[in-house]
Structures are given as structure tokens and as C-alpha cells.
Scaffold this active site. Sequence first.
Site, PDB file in Angstrom:
ATOM      1  N   ARG A 139       0.952  -1.222  -0.017  1.00  0.00           N
ATOM      2  CA  ARG A 139      -0.122  -0.092   0.145  1.00  0.00           C
ATOM      3  C   ARG A 139       0.695   1.068  -0.042  1.00  0.00           C
ATOM      4  NH1 ARG A 139      -5.265  -0.854   1.794  1.00  0.00           N
ATOM      5  NH2 ARG A 139      -5.927  -2.882   1.162  1.00  0.00           N
ATOM      6  N   HIS A 168      -0.650  -4.383   5.305  1.00  0.00           N
ATOM      7  CA  HIS A 168      -0.188  -3.264   5.900  1.00  0.00           C
ATOM      8  C   HIS A 168       0.704  -3.703   7.085  1.00  0.00           C
ATOM      9  CE1 HIS A 168      -4.145  -0.662   5.196  1.00  0.00           C
ATOM     10  NE2 HIS A 168      -2.925  -0.339   4.562  1.00  0.00           N
ATOM     11  N   CYS A 264      -6.263  -1.593  13.791  1.00  0.00           N
ATOM     12  CA  CYS A 264      -6.684  -0.758  12.351  1.00  0.00           C
ATOM     13  C   CYS A 264      -7.759   0.165  13.020  1.00  0.00           C
ATOM     14  CB  CYS A 264      -7.123  -1.549  11.406  1.00  0.00           C
ATOM     15  SG  CYS A 264      -5.851  -3.017  10.827  1.00  0.00           S
ATOM     16  N   ALA A 526      34.131 -39.750 -20.357  1.00  0.00           N
ATOM     17  CA  ALA A 526      33.033 -40.684 -20.822  1.00  0.00           C
ATOM     18  C   ALA A 526      32.800 -40.982 -22.411  1.00  0.00           C
ATOM     19  CB  ALA A 526      32.037 -40.456 -20.169  1.00  0.00           C
ATOM     20  N   LEU A 638      26.799 -30.329 -17.928  1.00  0.00           N
ATOM     21  CA  LEU A 638      28.241 -30.294 -17.175  1.00  0.00           C
ATOM     22  C   LEU A 638      29.143 -29.275 -17.921  1.00  0.00           C
ATOM     23  CD1 LEU A 638      29.174 -30.515 -14.306  1.00  0.00           C
ATOM     24  CD2 LEU A 638      30.759 -32.556 -15.306  1.00  0.00           C
ATOM     25  N   HIS A 639      29.332 -29.985 -19.113  1.00  0.00           N
ATOM     26  CA  HIS A 639      30.317 -29.315 -20.113  1.00  0.00           C
ATOM     27  C   HIS A 639      29.809 -27.984 -20.776  1.00  0.00           C
ATOM     28  CE1 HIS A 639      33.232 -32.230 -19.194  1.00  0.00           C
ATOM     29  NE2 HIS A 639      32.294 -33.247 -19.405  1.00  0.00           N
ATOM     30  N   ASP A 680      16.264 -35.756 -28.861  1.00  0.00           N
ATOM     31  CA  ASP A 680      17.234 -36.952 -28.842  1.00  0.00           C
ATOM     32  C   ASP A 680      18.547 -36.590 -29.688  1.00  0.00           C
ATOM     33  OD1 ASP A 680      17.693 -40.151 -28.439  1.00  0.00           O
ATOM     34  OD2 ASP A 680      18.223 -39.386 -30.461  1.00  0.00           O
TER      35      ASP A 680
HETATM   36  N1  ARG Z   1     -10.268  -2.687   4.129  1.00  0.00           N
HETATM   37  C1  ARG Z   1      -9.254  -1.705   4.567  1.00  0.00           C
HETATM   38  C2  ARG Z   1      -8.316  -1.836   3.449  1.00  0.00           C
HETATM   39  O1  ARG Z   1      -7.882  -2.808   2.919  1.00  0.00           O
HETATM   40  C3  ARG Z   1      -8.623  -2.336   5.913  1.00  0.00           C
HETATM   41  C4  ARG Z   1      -7.668  -1.438   6.656  1.00  0.00           C
HETATM   42  C5  ARG Z   1      -7.018  -2.205   7.710  1.00  0.00           C
HETATM   43  N2  ARG Z   1      -6.232  -1.245   8.363  1.00  0.00           N
HETATM   44  C6  ARG Z   1      -5.200  -1.258   8.836  1.00  0.00           C
HETATM   45  N3  ARG Z   1      -4.484  -0.249   9.502  1.00  0.00           N
HETATM   46  N4  ARG Z   1      -4.388  -2.475   8.616  1.00  0.00           N
HETATM   47  O2  ARG Z   1      -7.775  -0.747   3.409  1.00  0.00           O
END
Ligand code: ARG
Length: 703
Positions: A139, A168, A264, A526, A638-639, A680
Site C-alpha cells: 500500500r 499493512h 486498524c 566418458a 556439465l560441459h 534426442d
Molecule cells: N479494508 C481496509 C483496507 O484494505 C482495511 C484496513 C485495515 N487497516 C489497517 N491499518 N491494517 O484498506
Amino acid sequence: MTDSIRFLMCSPDHYDVDYVINPWMEGNIHKSSRDRSVEQWQKLYHTLKDHAIVELVKPQKGWPDMVFTANAGLVLDKTVVLSRFFHKERQGEEPHFKEWFESQGFTVHELPKDLPFEGAGDALFDREGRYLWAGYGFRSELDSHPLLAEWLNIEVLSLRLMDERFYHLDTCFCPLSGGYLLYYPPAFDSYSNHLIEMRVPPEKRIAIEEPDAVNFACNAVNINETVVMNKVSDNLKARLSEAGFNVIETPLSEFLKAGGAAKCLTLRVTEPIIPDRHATVQIESRTVRMEGHLLDAGLINQALDLIVEGGGSFKVQQFNLGEQRQSTSSALIKITAPSHQVMEDIISQLIDIGAVSLEEDLRDAKLEPVNQAGVSPDDFYVTTIYPTEIRVNGEWIRVQNQRMDGAIAVTETSEGIVAKCKLLRDLEVGEKVVVDVVGIRTIRKTESREQRNAPQEFGFMSAGVSSERRVELIVEQVAWELRQIRDRGGKVVVTAGPVVIHTGGAEHLSRLIREGYVQALLGGNAIAVHDIEQAMMGTSLGVDMKQGTAVKGGHRHHLKVINAIRRCGSIANAVEKGLFNSGVMYECVKNHVPFSLAGSIRDDGPLPDTQMDLIKAQQHYTELLQGAEMILMLSTMLHSIGVGNMTAAGVKMVCVDINPAVVTKLSDRGSVESVGVVTDVGLFLSLLVKQLDKLTSRYHLEV
Ligand code: ARG
């Protein structure tokens, strides 16, 4: 209750899962219960109110994720960096949060429009206030981090998120008071984990397991000794209480459906400044230019992918599309990396695909002396197969003896400065070696569109593995090239494995040698043993080459052959004595085609000609490869790979193997000149000889 701690929340009046912008939302559209989410939110709100002050921002219709106030911005003292949401689904929240911050007297910093950063969701202060951990990868853009450092005057440590579920930073990382850290290590790349381990001592790291991680245990609100979270396992709870924390669980299942939990849903708006911290940031930026068929050849994607995969981030500052089919495009790319080390890794890979630094960024290559023979200074630039130049005293000089996996050694001679690719073991005291990634560029030929897009034509087209159907087509091309090279007195080198003999290819390869299509043969013990076994006894590793059945006692044949040759002292002597009179080795001797047999641990005998000193064998290979225009690689991984590493770009390579993995490995050189054939090898050689017959037979005119 601690008066000095304040949080911002937003009641879930308009909360719902309306769209999908993270993996948790998938399959959950409109699946969260209204009543339950209100109830869960209220419970969290009241729990927090027991420990701190909670302020509210007015929820806005049409912005269902506004409940997640962690993403409003990042606050330090009276300053806030407002979020720039990555997804348009949330961008409408920005003005509402801005208004709230301004109403509370915060100084609001706004990032440029195209620079995403999602606030405290992606940036967390170490609770001792020493630095800011900032996440990027999903993000928030790494380029936002230097601005955070500047505006908040704090050291920023960038962490790269790798697991989409933990998009996040606050979903997998939670600094706690007392210097503790609750986190889920697999959510980060190895560099970030290393950084965390350098900053947080082991006894303070509380690494959690996946079951707790997916219950959002890291998405916790920490107020002194209290930790509030959705759910916690007994084990983790015990570990936290051992560290002196009291865990309060409060179910937030309705918010998990949108990919958020306790942390969050809150934003700490009191983050005091701690006096002796100041802005430092390890982030580095560099701008490079790329030119060529950037789109057609997929170069631009390749470049951007490797920047991101390498842990950096980019901004395309300019992109001039070629107007006509044959005209090239150019792009300016600004790269940002969380440290010099990461930048170096990225730039060295970009150099390999032909990126060059901008004029203003131009510096001389960094040179460091070799202090111990056969050992380079650390941090040396590792060479590729592409023509390379380095900048010394403001001038670009071409590196000689281009090969892969070497170092660039620089010496001053009477004719001026000389730069050469050298293997580590060949470095000498007194030489200097190019280190770091400045003042280096590689020159990539721009392939024409025709070369890439028209596999029917002659010439070696797009590197790649052919399907069976293309085998004949490739045989035609190879035959054509072989004839051309022979007629102009050029050089073709063959590397061949024993499979050539087992699959009945010996007679065809013998013919190629006899008729002057091969100028050197490289292989191991070989191929020579089995070839001579076939010539002397009609078997290859004891299998009758005519009947295809094992001959009684035949598995000892090859040892008898080895013994016979050893008695003569060399293959050439054996030929002279008339021990055998056909086969690949016989033709080499008779036609004065030099060969090199490189030994290995599993060799029987070995033949007197087999070089068991591998360093000498490698040197001999290099000598025989000098001036080669084409290399036919016949069923020997290898070679062939060994030879691939020794050879600079520009030499045509045809790799034939029944195992696609071998073929892919070699055509991965990414050059137009290499082509892989999965088939082959005996069959390939018989087709090749037939095709050459066709090309060279005379027309008989009937009169
Ligand atoms: N649905 C929100 C998003 O995807 C959830 C955010 C969650 N926030 C966080 N700080 N992790 O943005």
C-alpha cells in the site's frame, strides 16, 4: 487511566465490505453483520476508554473503510503526515481525515498525489521513540519514507512486506512498550528480517506463528502493559504475560472480514517527541536510463520486476515510445532502495540488462587493490557475458576477455589502462578490481523486431526452447550456419556427452568432423571412452549398438578399452597403432581437430588424455573456445554450462538435450544467439547430417 494517551476512532455507522482491496475481503462482500459489527466496535471502544482517551471522527457515508482510522495518517506530536491511499476506493476518506486533523490544530503534511502511503497502518514507532518502522510493498511506496524522515525528523527503517494477507505493516508487526516487538517474521523479506534482528535483541522479539497471525494478533493496541487484540492463543498469551503484558481479548470478527482488527480501528494521536532522535534515513535513490525495444522485448517489465523483486521501488520518470516499428524507446527510471546493499544488488542486475546511469550520476568505477593473490576485495562487481565498459578517469574503456562470473581487473600498462575479466583465482597482487556498481555499463545489441518475431527466417531467433515441431526448422538453420562458417574458414566448437554415442550419434558426429564442420571438441572422459569402445568392440557401455541389447560381460568393455589406450599412452598413439579406425575420437586425431577431455570424480581410468587437473582443463577449454562463432552443445549439462560461462555474448549456441531443464538453463542467457532444442541428440545429428548433404550436393543437370 492515562490522561496523556489519546486515540482516534470512527464509529461503524457506514461500515460494510463493499469492495475487495485485500485478500480478507474476498468472498465477504456484504457478509459482515451490521449489529455484530456495532457491538464489537462498541466493546473495543469501551475497553480502550478504560485506559485512554478516545476521540471520534464523524463517519462518512460512502466510505465504509473509514472505521479504520489507523489509515488516516501518521501522527508525531503536533504534526501529521496525511495518508495517500493506494486504492481509489479509499481516497475519498482523505479530506475528511484532513479536516479532523486541522480542527485539532495539527500541522498537516500532504504527500504528492502519486505517492501512496497509508498512515499508521504502514508506519509504527518503536515504543521507546527511537525510530519509525515503515512498511512498503503493497500500500505504501518506499519513496514516501524519505519524506516521513524529513517531516517528522526521525530515523526511518524500511521493512518490505511479502505476504499479501499482511498488506499493512500493522497486520504483522507491533512494537510494544519496554522495547518488545510482537511480529510475524514470514511476512517480511529476508533483508527486513535481518534489519529487525539487528535492532531488536532476541529476548525482546516475540515472533508469532501463523495461527495467531491470521487472527490478527499483531494488530494489537498497546497501552503501557495492556495489549488489546481480537484473539490470542494460550501459548502467545503466556509469552506475553511472561514479558509483563496483560492481554485483553475482544472479538472483532466482523472487521476481519475487511482485513482489519483492533489496531486498524484506532489511531494513536499522542505520540510524544523524544528529544535526541533525529532524521536519518538509509534510503538511496538512483536514476537510470534504458534504451531499446523496451516494450517489444519485454525489457521494461524485466527491469521493473527485478527492482521490485530485489526490494526496491521505482518511478518511471520519462517514457518515450519509439514511433516506428524499427525505432527504439527510452525510459528514465528512478529507483529507490532501503539500503546501499539492496541498491547495489538491483543496479548490478539492471546493468546486466543494459541500463545506464544518467550523466549527472556518472562516476568513475570504484577500484580496490587485490591484497591477496586469488582473492578479490569484497563487494566486487560480478561480470556477465555481455560486452562491458568501465569508466576510469572520466573515460569509458572496454573490458577484455568478457566472460561470466569473473571480476574486472584493472592494470596500468605502458599502453594505458587495461581492464580484463578474470576468474578470482587468477587475480594478482598489484591489480585493482572494480567494486560496487558505479561507472559500469554493458552494451546490449538491440535486436530488430524481425529477429524476435519471425522464427521462420534464417538467423538465430528469440532465445527459447523449441517444441518437437520446430526441431526440423532449427536443424535447417544450424546446417545453414555450419556450412557458411566452414566455407569462410570460421570456427565451430562442439561439446558432447556420452549420450551422443549411446543414441547412435557417433557416426554423424564423426562425419561432421571429417567434413570440416568442427574445429574443436570439448567433453569429458566418458564420451571418448564410449566412442572408442564402440569403435573397438561395437558396444557402448556394454550395449551392442547394432542390436540394442546388452552383451554378456559387456559392462567390462569400457575398462578394457581404457586399459588398451593407457598402454599406448594416448588416443593419438592408439589411432596411429591402428587400435581402432572409426568414431569421433578417431576423426579428431585423423583430421587434426583438437579436443579437450575434462575429468571428473566419477571417471574410470581415466584415459591418458583426460585432464584431471580441473584448473588446467578449464584453461584448455578457454583456449579452444577462442574465436568460436558457434558452439554446438550436445547432451552434456556439465560441459555445456561450463562452456556457457566462459563464453561472451555474440557466440551462437545451440543446445540439444532431451532434458528441457538443461536447455532452458542455457537459453536463459537471454541473448538472441542461443537456441535450445529438446530432442534426442542422435536423431538431431542424423537430421543435421542429412540436411547438410542436401545443402552441399551438386545439381546433376540432365542433358
Ligand atoms: N479494508 C481496509 C483496507 O484494505 C482495511 C484496513 C485495515 N487497516 C489497517 N491499518 N491494517 O484498506
